[in-house]
Scaffold this active site. Structure first.
Site, PDB file in Angstrom:
ATOM      1  N   GLN A   5      -8.559  -8.551  -6.653  1.00  0.00           N
ATOM      2  CA  GLN A   5      -8.216  -7.341  -6.321  1.00  0.00           C
ATOM      3  C   GLN A   5      -7.414  -6.854  -7.178  1.00  0.00           C
ATOM      4  O   GLN A   5      -7.211  -5.456  -7.222  1.00  0.00           O
ATOM      5  CB  GLN A   5      -7.054  -7.557  -4.996  1.00  0.00           C
ATOM      6  CG  GLN A   5      -7.767  -7.867  -3.850  1.00  0.00           C
ATOM      7  CD  GLN A   5      -6.612  -8.410  -2.692  1.00  0.00           C
ATOM      8  OE1 GLN A   5      -6.245  -9.556  -2.713  1.00  0.00           O
ATOM      9  NE2 GLN A   5      -6.525  -7.302  -1.867  1.00  0.00           N
TER      10      GLN A   5
ATOM     11  N   GLY B 187      -0.507 -11.828   0.601  1.00  0.00           N
ATOM     12  CA  GLY B 187      -1.329 -12.486  -0.120  1.00  0.00           C
ATOM     13  C   GLY B 187      -1.969 -11.655  -1.101  1.00  0.00           C
ATOM     14  O   GLY B 187      -2.197 -10.349  -0.805  1.00  0.00           O
TER      15      GLY B 187
ATOM     16  N   HIS C 251      -8.558 -15.301   4.144  1.00  0.00           N
ATOM     17  CA  HIS C 251      -8.890 -13.850   3.782  1.00  0.00           C
ATOM     18  C   HIS C 251      -8.917 -13.812   2.401  1.00  0.00           C
ATOM     19  O   HIS C 251      -9.872 -12.864   1.681  1.00  0.00           O
ATOM     20  CB  HIS C 251      -7.703 -13.189   4.365  1.00  0.00           C
ATOM     21  CG  HIS C 251      -7.489 -11.595   3.848  1.00  0.00           C
ATOM     22  ND1 HIS C 251      -7.822 -10.743   4.815  1.00  0.00           N
ATOM     23  CD2 HIS C 251      -7.418 -10.991   2.930  1.00  0.00           C
ATOM     24  CE1 HIS C 251      -7.784  -9.517   4.250  1.00  0.00           C
ATOM     25  NE2 HIS C 251      -7.414  -9.755   3.008  1.00  0.00           N
ATOM     26  N   GLU C 252      -8.027 -14.498   1.800  1.00  0.00           N
ATOM     27  CA  GLU C 252      -8.032 -14.355   0.073  1.00  0.00           C
ATOM     28  C   GLU C 252      -8.976 -14.955  -0.515  1.00  0.00           C
ATOM     29  O   GLU C 252      -9.750 -14.621  -1.461  1.00  0.00           O
ATOM     30  CB  GLU C 252      -6.508 -14.834  -0.265  1.00  0.00           C
ATOM     31  CG  GLU C 252      -5.508 -14.155   0.002  1.00  0.00           C
ATOM     32  CD  GLU C 252      -5.377 -12.865  -0.041  1.00  0.00           C
ATOM     33  OE1 GLU C 252      -6.219 -12.260  -1.102  1.00  0.00           O
ATOM     34  OE2 GLU C 252      -4.884 -12.061   0.629  1.00  0.00           O
TER      35      GLU C 252
ATOM     36  N   CYS D 276      -4.874  -5.451   4.396  1.00  0.00           N
ATOM     37  CA  CYS D 276      -5.147  -5.895   2.991  1.00  0.00           C
ATOM     38  C   CYS D 276      -4.633  -4.766   2.105  1.00  0.00           C
ATOM     39  O   CYS D 276      -4.858  -3.636   2.300  1.00  0.00           O
ATOM     40  CB  CYS D 276      -6.775  -5.924   3.127  1.00  0.00           C
ATOM     41  SG  CYS D 276      -7.130  -6.449   1.506  1.00  0.00           S
ATOM     42  N   LEU D 277      -4.143  -5.215   1.238  1.00  0.00           N
ATOM     43  CA  LEU D 277      -3.693  -4.721   0.144  1.00  0.00           C
ATOM     44  C   LEU D 277      -4.864  -3.554  -0.605  1.00  0.00           C
ATOM     45  O   LEU D 277      -4.690  -2.447  -1.017  1.00  0.00           O
ATOM     46  CB  LEU D 277      -2.871  -5.191  -0.929  1.00  0.00           C
ATOM     47  CG  LEU D 277      -1.684  -5.807  -0.603  1.00  0.00           C
ATOM     48  CD1 LEU D 277      -1.358  -6.747  -1.711  1.00  0.00           C
ATOM     49  CD2 LEU D 277      -0.746  -4.887  -0.064  1.00  0.00           C
TER      50      LEU D 277
ATOM     51  N   HIS E 162     -12.108 -12.623  -0.703  1.00  0.00           N
ATOM     52  CA  HIS E 162     -11.942 -12.119  -1.754  1.00  0.00           C
ATOM     53  C   HIS E 162     -12.672 -12.617  -2.986  1.00  0.00           C
ATOM     54  O   HIS E 162     -13.402 -11.830  -3.743  1.00  0.00           O
ATOM     55  CB  HIS E 162     -10.547 -11.472  -2.224  1.00  0.00           C
ATOM     56  CG  HIS E 162     -10.070 -10.362  -1.340  1.00  0.00           C
ATOM     57  ND1 HIS E 162     -10.654  -9.141  -1.347  1.00  0.00           N
ATOM     58  CD2 HIS E 162      -8.844 -10.258  -0.379  1.00  0.00           C
ATOM     59  CE1 HIS E 162      -9.551  -8.377  -0.513  1.00  0.00           C
ATOM     60  NE2 HIS E 162      -8.626  -9.102  -0.031  1.00  0.00           N
TER      61      HIS E 162
END
Length: 168
Positions: free
Chosen positions: A51, A46, A134-135, A92-93, A138
């Site tokens: 991000q 994701g 999660h996304e 997470c990226l 963000h």
């Protein structure tokens, strides 16, 4: 298509709340394509626009094993349809190399638009529900580390800052 740089914690730009997407045009479709390419290249499941330093309410994800089922959510909102929490080890990226258990509702209903502006709803469970929540976090300026104890959050911040200084 192009790879986009991914912001890393504790970059303050990750805390900015995203604004709604109002134009469904070629620029949006290009951003979606670039975000998908970036997510796949980084081996993520994701990626939120925040991000990649684009503060619009847009996220992409693909939780399939084959990495051939991308989803695009523009201006997503969700409601909890099953309040029982599930623990899932999240990564997470934007917080590379760290994985921690986070508790989230087991099932949600998402309403969003696709990249053409068409409205849709989706019920999600399991890893898909976790990834969407999660996304969306963000997009609201929140990271999975915010669910951790202050001690764990400081430890992760310190390790990432050390790595960032070494690579600068």
């Amino acid at each position: 298509m192009a790879l986009l740089p991914i912001l890393e914690f504790p970059d303050p730009r990750l805390r900015k709340v995203a604004s709604p997407v109002t134009h469904f045009d070629d620029r949006l479709r290009s951003l979606v394509a670039n975000m998908l390419e970036t997510m796949y290249h980084a081996e993520g499941i994701g990626l939120a626009a925040t991000q990649v330093n684009v503060h619009k309410r847009l996220l992409v994800l693909d939780v399939s094993q084959e990495k051939d089922s991308p989803h695009v959510f523009v201006n997503p909102e969700f409601e909890v349809i099953e309040e029982e929490l599930q623990d899932y080890q999240e990564g997470c990226l934007s917080v590379p190399g760290f994985f921690e258990d986070v508790s989230r509702p087991r099932a949600i209903r998402v309403s969003a638009r696709d990249q053409r502006g068409e409205a849709f709803e989706l019920e999600a469970r399991g890893v898909l529900a976790v990834c969407i929540q999660h996304e969306i976090d963000h997009l609201d300026g929140k990271l999975f580390v915010d669910y951790l104890s202050p001690l764990k959050r400081r430890r992760i911040r310190g390790k990432l800052q050390k790595e960032q200084r070494k690579s600068a």
